[in-house]
Motif scaffolding. Sequence first.
Motif, PDB file in Angstrom:
ATOM      1  N   LEU A  80       0.791  -1.230   0.000  1.00  0.00           N
ATOM      2  CA  LEU A  80       0.000   0.000   0.000  1.00  0.00           C
ATOM      3  C   LEU A  80       0.830   1.290   0.000  1.00  0.00           C
ATOM      4  N   PRO A  81       1.921   1.365   0.773  1.00  0.00           N
ATOM      5  CA  PRO A  81       2.686   2.626   0.758  1.00  0.00           C
ATOM      6  C   PRO A  81       3.208   2.951  -0.647  1.00  0.00           C
ATOM      7  N   ARG A 123       7.416   3.824   3.388  1.00  0.00           N
ATOM      8  CA  ARG A 123       7.189   2.486   3.946  1.00  0.00           C
ATOM      9  C   ARG A 123       6.090   2.656   4.989  1.00  0.00           C
ATOM     10  N   GLY A 124       5.389   1.557   5.268  1.00  0.00           N
ATOM     11  CA  GLY A 124       4.272   1.650   6.205  1.00  0.00           C
ATOM     12  C   GLY A 124       4.318   0.588   7.279  1.00  0.00           C
ATOM     13  N   TYR A 174       8.337   8.541   5.187  1.00  0.00           N
ATOM     14  CA  TYR A 174       9.083   8.872   3.974  1.00  0.00           C
ATOM     15  C   TYR A 174      10.481   8.283   4.078  1.00  0.00           C
ATOM     16  N   LEU A 175      10.958   7.679   3.006  1.00  0.00           N
ATOM     17  CA  LEU A 175      12.318   7.142   2.981  1.00  0.00           C
ATOM     18  C   LEU A 175      13.343   8.269   2.957  1.00  0.00           C
ATOM     19  N   SER A 226       1.094   4.268  -7.966  1.00  0.00           N
ATOM     20  CA  SER A 226       2.208   3.612  -7.301  1.00  0.00           C
ATOM     21  C   SER A 226       1.724   2.437  -6.453  1.00  0.00           C
ATOM     22  N   SER A 227       0.675   2.639  -5.664  1.00  0.00           N
ATOM     23  CA  SER A 227       0.145   1.555  -4.831  1.00  0.00           C
ATOM     24  C   SER A 227      -0.374   0.405  -5.695  1.00  0.00           C
ATOM     25  N   LEU A 228      -1.051   0.713  -6.794  1.00  0.00           N
ATOM     26  CA  LEU A 228      -1.555  -0.344  -7.683  1.00  0.00           C
ATOM     27  C   LEU A 228      -0.407  -1.102  -8.353  1.00  0.00           C
TER      28      LEU A 228
END
Length: 152
Positions: free
Chosen positions: A32-33, A38-39, A58-59, A141-143
């Motif tokens: 998802l992130p 990252r989540g 956020y990275l 991005s998530s998809l």
Amino acid sequence: MPRTDTAARTIPAPTDRVFAALTDAEALAEWLPPEGMRGRFERFDMRPGGGYRMVLEYLDARETGKTGEGSDAVEARIVEIVPGERVVQEVEFESDDPAFSGVMTMTWAVEQAAEGSTVRIRAEGVPSGISAAEHAVGFASSLANLAAYLAR
């Protein structure tokens, strides 16, 4: 005025696998992130009336998030789950900025397609602080992450 954003992608995977990835904490935390984040879940209860708290970091530590330095936190309440079809949730960013306040209703729907499954995202009541372009990039991005996750 409230805005609605949408996105869709066909993924070469059966609907049951796609739906499982929409409702599993470990899977969601991985795909998802959007790119550059990252989540992690601080709590997770995927059932109608349940919910979760997810922190997205956020990275790049120089990024300023909606919640604080380098992070976005969301509280979600699960409104509806129709097994194999859709998950509806009310999502709210934790932020002192009124541009990010308010409840956004997000519907993740899955339907069978000739090439696998089509996943559709519908976000209603999008806070004004999230631009349509920013949301489109995040959804795409998530998809893409979901497709890569399911390709393994």
